[in-house]
Design a protein around this motif. Structure first.
Motif, short mmCIF file in Angstrom:
data_model
loop_
_atom_site.label_atom_id
_atom_site.label_comp_id
_atom_site.label_asym_id
_atom_site.label_seq_id
_atom_site.Cartn_x
_atom_site.Cartn_y
_atom_site.Cartn_z
N ILE A 63 0.82 -1.22 0.00
CA ILE A 63 0.00 0.00 0.00
C ILE A 63 0.86 1.27 0.00
CG2 ILE A 63 -1.90 -1.19 1.14
CD1 ILE A 63 -1.17 0.18 3.71
N SER A 64 2.00 1.24 0.68
CA SER A 64 2.84 2.45 0.73
C SER A 64 3.47 2.74 -0.63
CB SER A 64 3.92 2.30 1.80
OG SER A 64 4.73 1.17 1.56
N ILE A 83 -3.96 15.16 0.07
CA ILE A 83 -4.16 14.46 1.34
C ILE A 83 -5.38 13.55 1.27
CG2 ILE A 83 -4.72 14.79 3.78
CD1 ILE A 83 -3.04 17.32 3.75
N SER A 84 -6.48 14.06 0.75
CA SER A 84 -7.70 13.25 0.66
C SER A 84 -7.48 12.03 -0.22
CB SER A 84 -8.85 14.10 0.11
OG SER A 84 -9.12 15.19 0.95
N MET A 85 -6.85 12.23 -1.38
CA MET A 85 -6.64 11.12 -2.30
C MET A 85 -5.67 10.09 -1.72
SD MET A 85 -8.59 11.63 -4.77
CE MET A 85 -7.93 10.24 -5.66
N ALA A 86 -4.64 10.56 -1.01
CA ALA A 86 -3.66 9.63 -0.44
C ALA A 86 -4.31 8.75 0.63
CB ALA A 86 -2.48 10.41 0.15
N VAL A 87 -5.11 9.34 1.50
CA VAL A 87 -5.75 8.55 2.56
C VAL A 87 -6.76 7.57 1.96
CG1 VAL A 87 -7.14 8.66 4.65
CG2 VAL A 87 -5.39 10.39 4.25
N LEU A 88 -7.54 8.04 0.99
CA LEU A 88 -8.49 7.14 0.33
C LEU A 88 -7.78 5.99 -0.36
CD1 LEU A 88 -11.22 9.44 -1.28
CD2 LEU A 88 -11.53 7.73 0.51
N ASP A 89 -6.66 6.29 -1.01
CA ASP A 89 -5.94 5.24 -1.72
C ASP A 89 -5.34 4.22 -0.74
OD1 ASP A 89 -5.10 4.16 -4.21
OD2 ASP A 89 -3.08 4.90 -3.87
N LEU A 90 -4.89 4.70 0.42
CA LEU A 90 -4.39 3.77 1.43
C LEU A 90 -5.50 2.80 1.86
CD1 LEU A 90 -2.24 6.14 3.68
CD2 LEU A 90 -1.39 4.26 2.28
N ILE A 91 -6.71 3.34 2.04
CA ILE A 91 -7.83 2.49 2.45
C ILE A 91 -8.17 1.50 1.35
CG2 ILE A 91 -10.27 2.49 3.07
CD1 ILE A 91 -9.83 5.24 4.34
N THR A 118 -6.36 0.43 -1.24
CA THR A 118 -5.29 -0.52 -1.56
C THR A 118 -5.16 -1.57 -0.47
OG1 THR A 118 -4.13 1.29 -2.69
CG2 THR A 118 -2.88 -0.71 -2.26
N SER A 119 -5.41 -1.19 0.79
CA SER A 119 -5.34 -2.17 1.87
C SER A 119 -6.42 -3.24 1.73
CB SER A 119 -5.46 -1.47 3.22
OG SER A 119 -6.75 -0.89 3.38
N GLN A 120 -7.51 -2.93 1.00
CA GLN A 120 -8.59 -3.89 0.79
C GLN A 120 -8.43 -4.68 -0.51
OE1 GLN A 120 -10.76 -4.04 3.38
NE2 GLN A 120 -9.54 -2.39 4.26
N GLN A 121 -7.34 -4.47 -1.23
CA GLN A 121 -7.16 -5.14 -2.52
C GLN A 121 -7.07 -6.66 -2.32
OE1 GLN A 121 -7.65 -5.57 -5.76
NE2 GLN A 121 -6.49 -3.70 -6.23
N PHE A 122 -7.92 -7.37 -3.01
CA PHE A 122 -7.94 -8.83 -2.90
C PHE A 122 -7.92 -9.50 -4.26
CE2 PHE A 122 -10.58 -12.68 -3.08
CZ PHE A 122 -9.81 -13.53 -2.30
N ALA A 123 -8.82 -9.07 -5.14
CA ALA A 123 -9.01 -9.77 -6.40
C ALA A 123 -7.74 -9.81 -7.23
CB ALA A 123 -10.15 -9.12 -7.20
N LEU A 124 -7.02 -8.70 -7.31
CA LEU A 124 -5.81 -8.65 -8.14
C LEU A 124 -4.76 -9.62 -7.61
CD1 LEU A 124 -4.36 -7.20 -10.50
CD2 LEU A 124 -3.43 -5.61 -8.80
#
Length: 311
Positions: free
Chosen positions: A95-96, A237-245, A247-253
């Protein structure tokens, strides 16, 4: 002396039909409109979350009728499991790196599409090309990159032609390269969302700010640092925090490209939880892992809400 008839009060107008007759009714009307949505949220979100939290404190759940209270045993088992710790480390790297690359690539492409050096037709072509990864589903992206990264695929062919490698590399089959391969695929599929959002932010910056900075004798780098970045700070800031959330939920890929392998080198929190539930049938342990993921996500969501309040 003239006597005048006393004035009589005008009769009260009847209440308009359909209008609430009491303040209590008026206060309850908005909740009536919200009740279907609240019911759906409770049934589809609150109840499952509460059930999973309850499962995490019990043993022999779902598969057996005699579930017993186990306290924090499941959490201790999860937090001391070497596979879970590996999944935590892989998820942190995944995610980072993905979020940082999404930000850099999205900002670079957004600035290129916002420049006046390119014609309108050129910008339109580039926008179509850059947004293509966002149009594909995760399943299509996984299949594409499995074919590209195959030992006899296009990536190895290009690298062999250029002389960087002497034989085909099994990018997804090697523990040293698999994590970086799936991370690269995730970066490729996710940067267009950053690009579109940052492009909208760039187009919202007033040209007067750049003109004033140019009058002060600043160069392009100083204008970027002191004008562009501060104006884009809330969006970044908004996009970075949303992307962290997200990406942490990424499963299918991950599941479709490597399944968490080889040798747990691409094991994520999502794939670990899935395997505990549907491969090992340890639903109590899977519930504890899911609660840990929920807590991590809630921390990230807290920072997102806080950033929105500051705006």
């Amino acid at each position: 002396m003239t006597l005048t008839a006393p004035e009589t009060a005008a009769p009260a107008e009847p209440a308009a039909p359909g209008r609430p007759r009491s303040s209590l009714t008026r206060r309850l009307v908005p909740y009536g409109y919200l009740s279907p949505t609240v019911l759906l949220i409770v049934v589809l979100m609150v109840v499952p979350i509460v059930m999973v939290i309850g499962y995490s404190f019990r043993d022999n759940v779902i598969v057996q009728d005699n579930s017993v209270f186990a306290g924090l045993v499941n959490y201790t088992k999860v937090l001391t499991d070497p596979d879970f710790l590996v999944a935590m480390k892989n998820t942190a790297i995944f995610i980072s790196v993905s979020t940082a690359a999404h930000l850099v690539l999205g900002l670079a492409f957004a600035m290129m599409l916002n420049t006046n050096l390119l014609s309108g037709v050129t910008k339109a072509v580039f926008r179509i090309v850059y947004i293509l990864p966002w149009l594909f589903t995760i399943a299509v992206i996984a299949v594409i990159w499995r074919l590209l990264l195959d030992p006899s695929g296009v990536v190895n062919y290009v690298l062999q032609t250029l002389g960087f490698v002497h034989e085909g590399v099994d990018w997804l089959g090697s523990p040293t390269t698999a994590l970086w391969a799936v991370t690269f695929a995730n970066i490729w599929s996710g940067y267009p969302f950053f690009m579109i959002s940052l492009l909208a932010g760039l187009q919202g910056i007033s040209a007067d700010l750049y003109e004033a900075a140019a009058v002060d004798g600043t160069n392009w780098l100083q204008r970027f640092v002191h004008v562009t970045l501060p104006q884009l700070r809330p969006v970044i800031i908004s996009m970075a925090v949303l992307d962290l959330i997200w990406t942490s939920q990424q499963f299918a890929l991950i599941w479709m490209m490597t399944g968490g392998g080889p040798l747990n080198s691409t094991e994520m929190l999502s794939t670990y939880t899935y395997k505990q539930a549907f491969s090992e049938y340890e639903f109590a342990t899977a519930s504890a892992a899911a609660v840990v993921v929920l807590l991590i996500t809630m921390v990230l969501a807290f920072f997102y809400v806080r950033s929105q309040r500051e705006r």
